[in-house]
Design a protein around this motif. Structure first.
Motif, PDB file in Angstrom:
ATOM      1  N   LEU B 122       0.823  -1.212   0.000  1.00 16.83           N
ATOM      2  CA  LEU B 122       0.000   0.000   0.000  1.00 16.83           C
ATOM      3  C   LEU B 122       0.857   1.261   0.000  1.00 16.83           C
ATOM      4  O   LEU B 122       0.641   2.178  -0.786  1.00 16.83           O
ATOM      5  CB  LEU B 122      -0.904   0.001   1.238  1.00 16.83           C
ATOM      6  N   VAL B 123       1.816   1.314   0.911  1.00 21.14           N
ATOM      7  CA  VAL B 123       2.676   2.484   1.038  1.00 21.14           C
ATOM      8  C   VAL B 123       3.955   2.295   0.222  1.00 21.14           C
ATOM      9  O   VAL B 123       4.424   3.224  -0.433  1.00 21.14           O
ATOM     10  CB  VAL B 123       3.038   2.716   2.526  1.00 21.14           C
ATOM     11  N   GLY B 124       4.467   1.076   0.242  1.00 17.68           N
ATOM     12  CA  GLY B 124       5.729   0.794  -0.422  1.00 17.68           C
ATOM     13  C   GLY B 124       5.708   1.103  -1.902  1.00 17.68           C
ATOM     14  O   GLY B 124       6.702   1.515  -2.488  1.00 17.68           O
ATOM     15  N   GLU B 125       4.547   0.900  -2.524  1.00 16.43           N
ATOM     16  CA  GLU B 125       4.419   1.165  -3.949  1.00 16.43           C
ATOM     17  C   GLU B 125       4.706   2.635  -4.257  1.00 16.43           C
ATOM     18  O   GLU B 125       5.388   2.972  -5.221  1.00 16.43           O
ATOM     19  CB  GLU B 125       2.998   0.791  -4.397  1.00 16.43           C
ATOM     20  N   ARG B 126       4.183   3.522  -3.380  1.00 15.09           N
ATOM     21  CA  ARG B 126       4.423   4.968  -3.547  1.00 15.09           C
ATOM     22  C   ARG B 126       5.900   5.289  -3.368  1.00 15.09           C
ATOM     23  O   ARG B 126       6.491   6.049  -4.128  1.00 15.09           O
ATOM     24  CB  ARG B 126       3.603   5.766  -2.528  1.00 15.09           C
ATOM     25  N   LEU B 127       6.481   4.709  -2.309  1.00 13.64           N
ATOM     26  CA  LEU B 127       7.915   4.942  -2.047  1.00 13.64           C
ATOM     27  C   LEU B 127       8.742   4.583  -3.267  1.00 13.64           C
ATOM     28  O   LEU B 127       9.638   5.327  -3.673  1.00 13.64           O
ATOM     29  CB  LEU B 127       8.375   4.087  -0.858  1.00 13.64           C
ATOM     30  N   ASP B 128       8.392   3.434  -3.849  1.00 13.59           N
ATOM     31  CA  ASP B 128       9.145   2.950  -4.999  1.00 13.59           C
ATOM     32  C   ASP B 128       8.935   3.868  -6.208  1.00 13.59           C
ATOM     33  O   ASP B 128       9.862   4.212  -6.925  1.00 13.59           O
ATOM     34  CB  ASP B 128       8.701   1.519  -5.314  1.00 13.59           C
ATOM     35  N   LEU B 129       7.682   4.297  -6.380  1.00 12.68           N
ATOM     36  CA  LEU B 129       7.296   5.108  -7.537  1.00 12.68           C
ATOM     37  C   LEU B 129       7.921   6.501  -7.454  1.00 12.68           C
ATOM     38  O   LEU B 129       8.476   7.015  -8.425  1.00 12.68           O
ATOM     39  CB  LEU B 129       5.768   5.216  -7.563  1.00 12.68           C
ATOM     40  N   TRP B 130       7.823   7.115  -6.261  1.00 12.67           N
ATOM     41  CA  TRP B 130       8.261   8.508  -6.121  1.00 12.67           C
ATOM     42  C   TRP B 130       9.752   8.631  -5.868  1.00 12.67           C
ATOM     43  O   TRP B 130      10.414   9.537  -6.327  1.00 12.67           O
ATOM     44  CB  TRP B 130       7.486   9.194  -4.982  1.00 12.67           C
ATOM     45  N   PHE B 131      10.281   7.724  -5.047  1.00  8.93           N
ATOM     46  CA  PHE B 131      11.683   7.880  -4.656  1.00  8.93           C
ATOM     47  C   PHE B 131      12.576   6.761  -5.193  1.00  8.93           C
ATOM     48  O   PHE B 131      13.776   6.793  -4.978  1.00  8.93           O
ATOM     49  CB  PHE B 131      11.806   7.924  -3.133  1.00  8.93           C
ATOM     50  N   GLY B 132      11.972   5.784  -5.880  1.00  9.83           N
ATOM     51  CA  GLY B 132      12.755   4.655  -6.363  1.00  9.83           C
ATOM     52  C   GLY B 132      13.418   3.905  -5.226  1.00  9.83           C
ATOM     53  O   GLY B 132      14.535   3.424  -5.324  1.00  9.83           O
ATOM     54  N   PHE B 133      12.711   3.788  -4.117  1.00  7.76           N
ATOM     55  CA  PHE B 133      13.293   3.265  -2.898  1.00  7.76           C
ATOM     56  C   PHE B 133      12.397   2.167  -2.355  1.00  7.76           C
ATOM     57  O   PHE B 133      11.177   2.350  -2.273  1.00  7.76           O
ATOM     58  CB  PHE B 133      13.393   4.430  -1.902  1.00  7.76           C
ATOM     59  N   SER B 134      12.968   1.016  -2.064  1.00  8.35           N
ATOM     60  CA  SER B 134      12.119  -0.002  -1.448  1.00  8.35           C
ATOM     61  C   SER B 134      12.837  -0.625  -0.257  1.00  8.35           C
ATOM     62  O   SER B 134      14.050  -0.816  -0.267  1.00  8.35           O
ATOM     63  CB  SER B 134      11.715  -1.061  -2.469  1.00  8.35           C
ATOM     64  N   LEU B 135      12.088  -0.882   0.794  1.00  4.82           N
ATOM     65  CA  LEU B 135      12.661  -1.307   2.069  1.00  4.82           C
ATOM     66  C   LEU B 135      13.073  -2.774   2.156  1.00  4.82           C
ATOM     67  O   LEU B 135      14.100  -3.079   2.738  1.00  4.82           O
ATOM     68  CB  LEU B 135      11.671  -0.999   3.200  1.00  4.82           C
ATOM     69  N   PRO B 136      12.264  -3.713   1.619  1.00  2.59           N
ATOM     70  CA  PRO B 136      12.638  -5.116   1.808  1.00  2.59           C
ATOM     71  C   PRO B 136      14.048  -5.399   1.288  1.00  2.59           C
ATOM     72  O   PRO B 136      14.485  -4.783   0.318  1.00  2.59           O
ATOM     73  CB  PRO B 136      11.605  -5.882   0.984  1.00  2.59           C
ATOM     74  N   PHE B 137      14.727  -6.304   1.945  1.00  2.27           N
ATOM     75  CA  PHE B 137      16.083  -6.734   1.573  1.00  2.27           C
ATOM     76  C   PHE B 137      17.132  -5.649   1.784  1.00  2.27           C
ATOM     77  O   PHE B 137      18.179  -5.673   1.181  1.00  2.27           O
ATOM     78  CB  PHE B 137      16.144  -7.232   0.118  1.00  2.27           C
ATOM     79  N   THR B 138      16.833  -4.649   2.614  1.00  2.90           N
ATOM     80  CA  THR B 138      17.845  -3.652   2.920  1.00  2.90           C
ATOM     81  C   THR B 138      18.064  -3.618   4.434  1.00  2.90           C
ATOM     82  O   THR B 138      17.233  -4.097   5.202  1.00  2.90           O
ATOM     83  CB  THR B 138      17.413  -2.242   2.485  1.00  2.90           C
ATOM     84  N   THR B 139      19.193  -3.020   4.838  1.00 10.30           N
ATOM     85  CA  THR B 139      19.449  -2.875   6.262  1.00 10.30           C
ATOM     86  C   THR B 139      18.371  -1.996   6.896  1.00 10.30           C
ATOM     87  O   THR B 139      17.953  -2.235   8.029  1.00 10.30           O
ATOM     88  CB  THR B 139      20.852  -2.258   6.470  1.00 10.30           C
ATOM     89  N   ALA B 140      17.895  -0.998   6.149  1.00 12.55           N
ATOM     90  CA  ALA B 140      16.813  -0.163   6.659  1.00 12.55           C
ATOM     91  C   ALA B 140      15.574  -1.018   6.929  1.00 12.55           C
ATOM     92  O   ALA B 140      14.834  -0.781   7.892  1.00 12.55           O
ATOM     93  CB  ALA B 140      16.491   0.940   5.655  1.00 12.55           C
ATOM     94  N   GLY B 141      15.366  -2.017   6.105  1.00 10.63           N
ATOM     95  CA  GLY B 141      14.244  -2.925   6.302  1.00 10.63           C
ATOM     96  C   GLY B 141      14.367  -3.691   7.615  1.00 10.63           C
ATOM     97  O   GLY B 141      13.381  -3.896   8.329  1.00 10.63           O
ATOM     98  N   VAL B 142      15.606  -4.102   7.935  1.00 12.18           N
ATOM     99  CA  VAL B 142      15.839  -4.786   9.215  1.00 12.18           C
ATOM    100  C   VAL B 142      15.456  -3.862  10.364  1.00 12.18           C
ATOM    101  O   VAL B 142      14.773  -4.268  11.313  1.00 12.18           O
ATOM    102  CB  VAL B 142      17.324  -5.196   9.352  1.00 12.18           C
ATOM    103  N   ILE B 143      15.879  -2.595  10.262  1.00 13.59           N
ATOM    104  CA  ILE B 143      15.605  -1.636  11.334  1.00 13.59           C
ATOM    105  C   ILE B 143      14.096  -1.434  11.493  1.00 13.59           C
ATOM    106  O   ILE B 143      13.576  -1.401  12.612  1.00 13.59           O
ATOM    107  CB  ILE B 143      16.322  -0.300  11.032  1.00 13.59           C
TER     108      ILE B 143
END
Lengths: 254, 270
Positions: B122-143
């Motif tokens: 729901l939210v991640g799609e926007r993050l990816d679309l607007w900022f080209g950024f996605s949380l899964p599989f990143t250290t930020a995702g762990v946090i």
């Protein structure tokens, strides 16, 4: 007085509970008709087919209940060696079968090979194994401990490529889920997994997959709580009826 | 009002009906830990402990748990204040919802995070679309996963401290002309400091041990998302000795954390 009675009762109950814990032979081996529970530990990639086979087996043998534990083959081998009450072990690779010490003679019952799984419609435009080496692509592979990871390693060695995964999943279904949710652009899973999830993922075959064909062995375990049930279930998997279910799901006969 | 009579010491021996289960309970909790220590490969322990993989996982764990704790402090203290001080309709319901991650199986939390913050979420799609950024599989995702699971510990702890704090000091500050923000910073926060510290330590310890939400949401890649608990789980399948070593490190950290949580800090938890 009441207190003393209570204390005695409590000690008795605790004792009973403890002895019940120790004596955990719920499925007593029987000589004739099958009964009780058959605990089948099976590789994650067998989830769909074995669930079906379990239902068919229960229909053929009323009174028997098949209980499955699906996980990565390495985790299952570990659990069995630690004393988990398994009757049957079906592994996605001989290596993990070898790790189990107390077992009957394993029989190879199917073969499987890898395929590239991409989310439906292939939004990232994945074409082949070379895409797995691109940093920008989101890639999931199986961890090397599990058979699909070991096979993937062989495939990349054969193709002389170095993959750049974003996650090493603990079993093949976890990798597949990441694809069907669209969280990764591609993953290496089994052909059968692609077929099982064909509403959500597309598969791309590649020639190097033939370099890493997985043999799936199945065996009864010598410490099986229900040896008769274990043998009957293995025979059922190897029967014509069992083979039919497995080949329809995309497995190759050995 | 609360003039409870001091518990009288009843003479005689302790009732067996309590002592026996108590000892059983104690053994049940301690024996696995003792077993871990007994099974440890002590001779090769130092070399395994300082191997690159262990160091990497430990460093990642500590960094992620610490950042997650800071995140929890920034969001959790205001939330606790809101729950303790503000006149909110349906406050009981909100409090119950805040504590859901506490009892939710962490894997479920991971699935939920994936569905909301994932690339197709729901939210991640926007993050990816607007900022080209996605949380899964990143250290930020762990946090994010760790903060999700650990924040209730902080909120509950801080809220408890806020409730126990004497509101008259805040009222006095208000009558002297301090605004609510100034009162919060200069009066409320110092008075609940022990509760905040206790909450932060618990929160950190919980984040350090997080497994389910992390492996579900952030995946597993050494150096990026493989924290200690994930390393323990995977090592168990290939090299159980390494798993034991990793477990001992986590056990040690837990003991140090609990030992540092002195009585007066825990008192804020009521």
């Amino acid at each position: 007085m009441i207190r003393r009675t209570l204390a005695a009762a409590l000690i008795l109950v605790t004792g009973l509970a403890l002895s019940a814990c120790g004596d955990d032979s719920s499925a007593a081996p029987s000589s004739g008709a099958l009964n009780g529970q058959v605990n089948v530990f099976a590789a994650a990639s067998l989830t769909g087919t074995f669930t079906q086979l379990g239902k068919d087996f229960e229909a053929a043998h009323p009174g028997v209940k098949v209980v499955f534990n699906f996980a990565g083959s390495s985790a299952l081998a570990q659990q069995i060696n630690q004393g988990a009450p398994a009757d049957v072990f079906a592994s996605a690779a001989p290596k993990n079968m070898d790790q189990v010490t107390d077992k009957g003679t394993p029989t190879t019952f199917v073969r499987n090979k890898l395929e590239i799984a991409v989310p439906k419609g292939n939004p990232a435009g994945i074409t082949g194994l070379t895409d797995f080496t691109v940093e920008d692509r989101k890639i999931a592979l199986c961890a090397e401990q599990v058979p699909c990871g070991a096979a993937a390693k062989k495939v990349f060695e054969a193709a002389k490529l170095t993959p750049r995964p974003d996650s090493l999943e603990q079993d093949v279904k976890a990798a597949l889920t990441k694809v069907s949710l669209g969280e990764v652009d591609a993953a290496l899973v089994y052909r059968t997994d692609v077929l099982a999830a064909k509403d959500k993922v597309d598969g791309i075959a590649f020639p190097e997959a033939d370099q890493a064909v997985n043999d799936y062995p199945i065996a009864t375990l010598t410490k099986a709580p229900n040896p008769a049930g274990a043998k009957a279930f293995v025979d059922f998997v190897l029967s014509a009826q069992g083979t039919k279910v497995l080949t329809e799901a995309g497995f190759a006969a050995p | 009002m609360r003039s409870r009579r001091r518990t009288q010491r009843v003479g005689g021996r302790l009732p067996l009906v309590l002592v026996l289960p108590a000892l059983l309970g104690l053994a049940f909790l301690l024996i696995p830990l003792i077993g871990l220590l007994a099974e440890a490969p002590w001779s090769t322990l130092p070399s395994r402990l300082f191997s690159a993989d262990v160091g990497q996982a430990l460093r990642l764990s500590v960094v992620c748990a610490s950042v997650a704790t800071v995140l929890c402090l920034l969001l959790g203290i205001p939330l606790a204040w809101l729950l303790a001080r503000a006149e909110l309709p349906g406050r009981a319901v909100i409090r119950a919802l805040v504590t859901v991650p506490l009892v939710l199986p962490p894997v479920v939390g991971g699935v939920a995070l994936l569905l909301v913050l994932g690339r197709r979420g729901l939210v991640g799609e926007r993050l990816d679309l607007w900022f080209g950024f996605s949380l899964p599989f990143t250290t930020a995702g762990v946090i994010v996963a760790e903060a999700f699971v650990a924040m209730p510990f902080l909120v509950i702890s801080v809220e408890g401290a806020l409730r126990a704090a004497d509101p008259r000091y805040e009222e006095a500050a208000a009558t002297l002309g301090a605004g609510r923000w100034l009162t919060f910073r200069r009066v409320t926060l110092p008075s609940i400091a022990p509760g905040v510290v206790a909450g932060a330590v618990l929160c950190w310890a919980r984040a350090l041990g997080e497994f389910g939400a992390t492996i579900t949401f952030a995946g597993n890649l050494p150096g990026r998302t493989t924290t200690m608990p994930l390393a323990v789980y995977l090592a168990l399948e290939t090299d159980p000795d390494v798993a034991v070593v990793l477990s001992i490190v986590l056990l040690l950290v837990s003991v140090v954390v609990l030992a540092s949580l002195r009585e007066r800090w825990i008192s804020g938890l009521r």
